[in-house]
Design a protein around this motif. Structure first.
Motif, mmCIF file in Angstrom:
data_model
loop_
_atom_site.group_PDB
_atom_site.id
_atom_site.type_symbol
_atom_site.label_atom_id
_atom_site.label_comp_id
_atom_site.label_asym_id
_atom_site.label_seq_id
_atom_site.Cartn_x
_atom_site.Cartn_y
_atom_site.Cartn_z
ATOM 1 N N SER A 199 0.828 -1.209 0.000
ATOM 2 C CA SER A 199 0.000 0.000 0.000
ATOM 3 C C SER A 199 0.860 1.256 0.000
ATOM 4 O O SER A 199 0.555 2.226 -0.704
ATOM 5 N N ARG A 200 1.935 1.234 0.764
ATOM 6 C CA ARG A 200 2.848 2.389 0.796
ATOM 7 C C ARG A 200 3.517 2.578 -0.561
ATOM 8 O O ARG A 200 3.686 3.715 -1.030
ATOM 9 N N ALA A 201 3.887 1.483 -1.204
ATOM 10 C CA ALA A 201 4.536 1.587 -2.519
ATOM 11 C C ALA A 201 3.576 2.139 -3.559
ATOM 12 O O ALA A 201 3.960 2.952 -4.410
ATOM 13 N N ILE A 202 2.327 1.712 -3.516
ATOM 14 C CA ILE A 202 1.350 2.195 -4.492
ATOM 15 C C ILE A 202 1.084 3.682 -4.307
ATOM 16 O O ILE A 202 0.862 4.409 -5.277
ATOM 17 N N ALA A 251 -10.582 14.001 -13.587
ATOM 18 C CA ALA A 251 -9.929 12.695 -13.748
ATOM 19 C C ALA A 251 -9.062 12.360 -12.539
ATOM 20 O O ALA A 251 -8.883 11.180 -12.209
ATOM 21 N N ALA A 252 -8.528 13.371 -11.862
ATOM 22 C CA ALA A 252 -7.717 13.115 -10.674
ATOM 23 C C ALA A 252 -8.545 12.439 -9.588
ATOM 24 O O ALA A 252 -8.054 11.557 -8.877
ATOM 25 N N PHE A 253 -9.809 12.844 -9.459
ATOM 26 C CA PHE A 253 -10.663 12.230 -8.437
ATOM 27 C C PHE A 253 -11.028 10.799 -8.826
ATOM 28 O O PHE A 253 -11.143 9.930 -7.957
ATOM 29 N N ALA A 254 -11.227 10.552 -10.122
ATOM 30 C CA ALA A 254 -11.509 9.183 -10.561
ATOM 31 C C ALA A 254 -10.308 8.277 -10.279
ATOM 32 O O ALA A 254 -10.467 7.150 -9.792
ATOM 33 N N LEU A 255 -9.107 8.767 -10.576
ATOM 34 C CA LEU A 255 -7.907 7.987 -10.251
ATOM 35 C C LEU A 255 -7.780 7.773 -8.746
ATOM 36 O O LEU A 255 -7.424 6.684 -8.281
ATOM 37 N N GLY A 256 -8.050 8.820 -7.989
ATOM 38 C CA GLY A 256 -7.974 8.696 -6.536
ATOM 39 C C GLY A 256 -8.975 7.702 -5.984
ATOM 40 O O GLY A 256 -8.676 6.959 -5.045
ATOM 41 N N VAL A 277 -10.219 5.034 -7.560
ATOM 42 C CA VAL A 277 -9.754 3.684 -7.881
ATOM 43 C C VAL A 277 -8.574 3.308 -6.987
ATOM 44 O O VAL A 277 -8.475 2.171 -6.503
ATOM 45 N N LEU A 278 -7.664 4.247 -6.758
ATOM 46 C CA LEU A 278 -6.522 3.983 -5.874
ATOM 47 C C LEU A 278 -6.999 3.705 -4.449
ATOM 48 O O LEU A 278 -6.467 2.819 -3.763
ATOM 49 N N PHE A 279 -7.988 4.453 -3.994
ATOM 50 C CA PHE A 279 -8.554 4.227 -2.665
ATOM 51 C C PHE A 279 -9.139 2.823 -2.553
ATOM 52 O O PHE A 279 -8.928 2.120 -1.553
#
Length: 458
Positions: free
Chosen positions: A376-379, A427-432, A434-436
Motif C-alpha cells: 500500500s505504501r509503494a502504491i 480525472a484526478a478524483f476518478a484515479l484517486g 480507484v486507488l482508494f
C-alpha cells in the motif's frame, strides 16, 4: 490576538487546577472526608476550562474569516460586485486581503483601499472579541468548577466522564472525516463519469488528459484510459517489493535469531533510520546514483535504457520499504511462543531449521500483513516516481522504460489554480477513487490473513 487567547487559556487551566487542588486539600484538612483524591478535583477544573474554551478558540478561528469577508462584501459600494462571477469575486477579495497585508501593486481604486481598511479594522475587532470571549468563558468555567469542590462531589467520575466524552468525540470526528473523504471522492468521480464513459476510463489504453483550448485543436477530447497509469503503478510497486521483501525478511530473521545483542543494537536503529529519510532524498539518490548506474550498466550490455526508468524508482522505493517489512517481520517472529522454538531445538533441529520450519510458518500472518501494508505504501508513493520514473503513461511492463503512476498523475492534474469543471481535473478524483479502492482491498486482505491464521498458533 490568537496567541494571547491561547496564553489566557493556558493560564486559566493552571489556575483552575491549583485552585481546586488547594480547596480540596483545605476541606480534607478540616476533617471532612473526600470522595475523590485531591488531584481529581484539580484535573476536573483543568478539563472543564480547557476543552470548551479550546473549542471556542478553534471555532472562532475557523469562521472568523468567512464572517469578516461577508461583512466586507456587504460594506462595498453598491454595484461593485454586480454581474461578476464567483471566481472574479474571489480575485477581488484576494486583492483586498493583499492590500490589507501591505502588499500593494500599482494604484488601487479608492473603494478598494477603503474596503482594505475596513478589513483590517474588522480583523482587529475580531481579535479583541476573541480575547474577551476566551477570558469570559474561562472565568465562568473556573467559577463553576470551584463551586463543585466538596466532600460529596465525585470528582474522579466527573474527570473520567469528560475524558471519555473527549475520546468518543475524537472517534466520531475520525469516522465523519473518513465519510467526508469518501463522499468527496465519490461525488467528483460521478461528475467525471458524467463527462467520460465509465468503460472508456476502465478499459482505455491511452492516457492523454487534455482539454480543448480552441475548437479546432487536435485531440481536443483527450483520452482518459486508466490502464497505462495503473500498469506503471504495478510495475514500480512490483520492483519495489522484489527489492524490499527478501532483504527485509532476511534482515529480520538475522536480527531476531542469529545476531548478537551488540550487532542488533547497531543494525536495527540503522534500518529504522531509513524509514525517517524524506522521500525527496530518496528521489535525489535515485536520479543521481541509481539511474546513472543502470544506464551505464545497460550501455555496457547494449540494452536501450530510458533516462528515467521504473527500475530506478522501484529499486530506491524498495530500499525505503525495507524498514517496514523488517520491523513487521521482527515483531511477528518475536510474538511466536517461546515454547515452539525451545521444543524444536530440544528435538535436535538446528537454529536455521527452527527458523525456516517453525518460527517463520508461525509468524506468517504478521509477516504477510506487513508486506501488504508495504505494498500500500509503494502504491501511494509520489515523490520518488516524479523524480526518477517520469510523467509519461505507457502500456509497458518493461522496467527499463519510463512509466508513471496514479499518484503522480493526480499531482500533475491538480497543479496550479484549477477549477473542478472539466474532465482533466475531475480525472484526478476518478484515479484517486480507484486507488482508494485498491489500497482498501489490500488492507482488508491483510487484516483477514492475520485474523484467519493467527488462531492456529495462539
Amino acid at each position: 490576538m490568537t496567541l494571547l487567547a491561547f496564553v489566557i487559556l493556558f493560564a486559566a487551566v493552571v489556575i483552575g487546577y491549583f485552585l481546586n487542588l488547594r480547596a480540596a486539600r483545605a476541606i480534607r484538612a478540616g476533617g471532612t472526608p473526600m470522595h475523590s483524591l485531591d488531584g481529581f478535583h484539580g484535573g476536573y477544573a483543568a478539563l472543564m476550562v480547557l476543552i470548551p474554551t479550546f473549542f471556542l478558540i478553534i471555532l472562532w478561528m475557523l469562521f472568523q474569516g468567512t464572517v469578516i469577508d461577508l461583512l466586507v462584501k456587504a460594506g462595498l459600494p453598491a454595484g461593485q460586485l454586480d454581474g461578476l462571477g464567483k471566481g472574479e469575486i474571489q480575485l477581488i477579495m484576494a486583492e483586498l486581503r493583499s492590500i490589507a497585508g501591505g502588499r500593494v501593486f500599482g494604484q488601487p481604486e479608492d473603494w478598494k483601499l477603503e474596503a482594505a481598511e475596513r478589513l483590517v479594522s474588522l480583523r482587529a475587532t475580531s481579535g479583541l472579541l476573541l480575547v474577551a470571549a476566551t477570558a469570559a468563558q474561562a472565568a465562568v468555567l473556573l467559577y463553576f468548577a470551584r463551586r463543585r469542590v466538596s466532600g460529596e462531589f465525585r470528582a474522579r467520575q466527573g474527570t473520567e466522564g469528560i475524558i471519555h466524552g473527549l475520546m468518543v468525540a475524537c472517534a466520531t470526528v475520525a469516522i465523519f472525516v473518513t465519510i467526508g473523504i469518501v463522499a468527496s471522492l465519490l461525488f467528483e468521480t460521478i461528475r467525471f463519469f458524467n463527462m467520460v464513459p465509465f468503460w472508456d476510463f476502465v478499459l482505455g489504453t491511452s492516457w492523454e488528459p487534455q482539454i480543448p483550448l480552441r475548437e479546432d485543436q487536435i485531440a481536443a477530447e483527450g483520452a482518459f484510459g486508466m490502464l497505462p497509469v495503473f500498469l506503471g503503478t504495478l510495475v514500480i510497486a512490483t520492483v519495489a517489493m522484489l527489492v524490499a521483501t527478501p532483504i527485509g525478511l532476511l534482515s529480520a530473521i538475522y536480527l531476531h535469531e542469529f545476531a548478537s545483542h551488540r550487532a542488533r543494537s547497531v543494525i536495527k536503529p540503522v534500518l529504522e533510520i531509513l524509514a525517517g529519510v524524506p522521500t525527496v532524498v530518496y528521489g535525489f539518490f535515485a536520479i543521481l546514483v541509481i539511474a546513472p548506474a543502470i544506464r551505464s550498466f545497460g550501455s555496457d550490455l547494449g540494452l536501450p535504457i530510458a533516462p528515467n526508468t521504473a527500475l530506478a524508482a522501484g529499486s530506491v522505493m524498495g530500499i525505503m520499504l525495507i524498514p517496514f517489512i523488517s520491523s513487521f517481520a521482527d515483531d511477528a517472529l518475536g510474538a511466536v511462543p517461546r515454547s515452539l522454538r525451545d521444543g524444536s531445538l530440544a528435538v535436535g533441529a538446528t537454529p536455521a531449521e527452527t527458523v525456516l520450519k517453525v518460527l517463520f510458518p508461525a509468524a506468517i500472518p504478521g509477516i504477510v500483513g506487513g508486506i501488504l501494508l508495504a505494498v500500500s505504501r509503494a502504491i501511494g508513493e509520489t515523490m520518488i516516481v516524479v523524480m526518477a520514473a517520469g510523467l509519461i503513461a505507457k502500456m509497458t511492463i518493461n522496467p527499463l522504460d519510463s512509466v508513471t503512476t496514479v499518484t503522480v498523475q493526480i499531482v500533475t492534474l491538480l497543479i496550479g489554480d484549477t477549477a473542478f469543471d472539466s474532465p482533466k481535473t475531475l480525472a484526478a478524483f476518478a484515479l484517486g477513487m480507484v486507488l482508494f479502492v485498491m489500497t482498501l482491498i489490500i488492507n482488508v486482505a491483510a487484516l483477514r490473513i492475520v485474523r484467519k491464521y493467527r488462531e492456529i498458533y495462539d
